[in-house]
Design a protein around this motif. Structure first.
Motif, PDB file in Angstrom:
ATOM      1  N   GLU A  98       3.181 -10.911   4.306  1.00  0.00           N
ATOM      2  CA  GLU A  98       3.174  -9.462   4.109  1.00  0.00           C
ATOM      3  C   GLU A  98       1.730  -8.998   3.998  1.00  0.00           C
ATOM      4  O   GLU A  98       0.915  -9.637   3.320  1.00  0.00           O
ATOM      5  N   VAL A  99       1.444  -7.880   4.652  1.00  0.00           N
ATOM      6  CA  VAL A  99       0.113  -7.285   4.607  1.00  0.00           C
ATOM      7  C   VAL A  99       0.278  -5.834   4.169  1.00  0.00           C
ATOM      8  O   VAL A  99       0.876  -5.029   4.878  1.00  0.00           O
ATOM      9  N   GLN A 100      -0.240  -5.529   2.993  1.00  0.00           N
ATOM     10  CA  GLN A 100      -0.201  -4.162   2.472  1.00  0.00           C
ATOM     11  C   GLN A 100      -1.587  -3.574   2.638  1.00  0.00           C
ATOM     12  O   GLN A 100      -2.549  -4.059   2.052  1.00  0.00           O
ATOM     13  N   GLU A 101      -1.675  -2.524   3.453  1.00  0.00           N
ATOM     14  CA  GLU A 101      -2.991  -1.929   3.680  1.00  0.00           C
ATOM     15  C   GLU A 101      -3.269  -0.778   2.731  1.00  0.00           C
ATOM     16  O   GLU A 101      -4.420  -0.413   2.529  1.00  0.00           O
ATOM     17  N   SER A 102      -2.241  -0.204   2.149  1.00  0.00           N
ATOM     18  CA  SER A 102      -2.394   0.827   1.124  1.00  0.00           C
ATOM     19  C   SER A 102      -1.062   0.954   0.399  1.00  0.00           C
ATOM     20  O   SER A 102      -0.036   0.432   0.855  1.00  0.00           O
ATOM     21  N   GLU A 103      -1.074   1.624  -0.718  1.00  0.00           N
ATOM     22  CA  GLU A 103       0.151   1.802  -1.491  1.00  0.00           C
ATOM     23  C   GLU A 103       1.219   2.442  -0.613  1.00  0.00           C
ATOM     24  O   GLU A 103       0.994   3.489  -0.014  1.00  0.00           O
ATOM     25  N   GLY A 104       2.335   1.778  -0.482  1.00  0.00           N
ATOM     26  CA  GLY A 104       3.451   2.318   0.297  1.00  0.00           C
ATOM     27  C   GLY A 104       3.429   1.946   1.774  1.00  0.00           C
ATOM     28  O   GLY A 104       4.368   2.278   2.496  1.00  0.00           O
ATOM     29  N   ASN A 105       2.381   1.260   2.256  1.00  0.00           N
ATOM     30  CA  ASN A 105       2.291   0.872   3.663  1.00  0.00           C
ATOM     31  C   ASN A 105       2.143  -0.641   3.779  1.00  0.00           C
ATOM     32  O   ASN A 105       1.044  -1.174   3.603  1.00  0.00           O
ATOM     33  N   GLY A 129     -11.871   1.237   6.116  1.00  0.00           N
ATOM     34  CA  GLY A 129     -11.553   0.050   5.339  1.00  0.00           C
ATOM     35  C   GLY A 129     -10.374   0.230   4.415  1.00  0.00           C
ATOM     36  O   GLY A 129      -9.924   1.347   4.147  1.00  0.00           O
ATOM     37  N   HIS A 130      -9.878  -0.910   3.957  1.00  0.00           N
ATOM     38  CA  HIS A 130      -8.772  -0.959   2.999  1.00  0.00           C
ATOM     39  C   HIS A 130      -9.043  -2.078   2.005  1.00  0.00           C
ATOM     40  O   HIS A 130      -9.783  -3.018   2.295  1.00  0.00           O
ATOM     41  N   ASN A 131      -8.409  -1.993   0.877  1.00  0.00           N
ATOM     42  CA  ASN A 131      -8.268  -3.131  -0.026  1.00  0.00           C
ATOM     43  C   ASN A 131      -6.865  -3.665   0.237  1.00  0.00           C
ATOM     44  O   ASN A 131      -5.884  -3.131  -0.267  1.00  0.00           O
ATOM     45  N   TRP A 132      -6.787  -4.662   1.081  1.00  0.00           N
ATOM     46  CA  TRP A 132      -5.523  -5.214   1.551  1.00  0.00           C
ATOM     47  C   TRP A 132      -4.955  -6.172   0.502  1.00  0.00           C
ATOM     48  O   TRP A 132      -5.682  -6.990  -0.059  1.00  0.00           O
ATOM     49  N   ILE A 133      -3.648  -6.100   0.290  1.00  0.00           N
ATOM     50  CA  ILE A 133      -2.935  -7.077  -0.530  1.00  0.00           C
ATOM     51  C   ILE A 133      -2.151  -7.947   0.446  1.00  0.00           C
ATOM     52  O   ILE A 133      -1.316  -7.439   1.209  1.00  0.00           O
ATOM     53  N   ILE A 134      -2.444  -9.225   0.441  1.00  0.00           N
ATOM     54  CA  ILE A 134      -1.823 -10.149   1.393  1.00  0.00           C
ATOM     55  C   ILE A 134      -1.004 -11.174   0.627  1.00  0.00           C
ATOM     56  O   ILE A 134      -1.487 -11.771  -0.341  1.00  0.00           O
TER      57      ILE A 134
END
Length: 110
Positions: free
Chosen positions: A96-103, A29-34
């Motif tokens: 934009e979909v950020q799955e982790s810091e820097g990705n 899992g991830h805490n995604w930032i969308i």
């Protein structure tokens, strides 16, 4: 041209189908930032490009606390999730979909 942007965080799991050995083929899992970006030449009858609540219902309500593999019919990479959101949300031209810091992955309509 009118623009709106909605940014939110979801918690969700996925597993990737890859043609090489990777720990990402296991459920994780991830805490995604969308970030969802929509645009329109004209506003609707309510004076909006798209209601922020509608974006939330179409994306967050379907993906938050879900196994994304059960929602999308494609390999749920960050790139494919971004494309799915653009295809799902009216007037969406970029996501934009950020799955982790820097990705972070993005998809936008030409």
């Amino acid at each position: 041209m009118y623009y709106v942007k909605k940014k939110f965080e979801i918690s969700a799991a996925h597993r990737l189908e890859l043609n090489y050995k990777s720990k990402c083929t296991s459920l994780h899992g991830h805490n995604w930032i969308i970030t969802v970006e929509c645009r329109a030449h004209e506003l609707d009858e309510n004076g909006m490009v798209v209601d922020f609540t509608h974006i939330k219902k179409l994306v967050m309500d379907r993906l938050d606390h879900a196994v994304i593999n059960d929602v999308l019919s494609c390999n749920p990479t960050a790139e494919n999730i971004a494309r799915w959101i653009v295809d799902t949300v009216p007037h969406c031209w970029r996501c934009e979909v950020q799955e982790s810091e820097g990705n972070t992955a993005a998809y936008e309509v030409d």
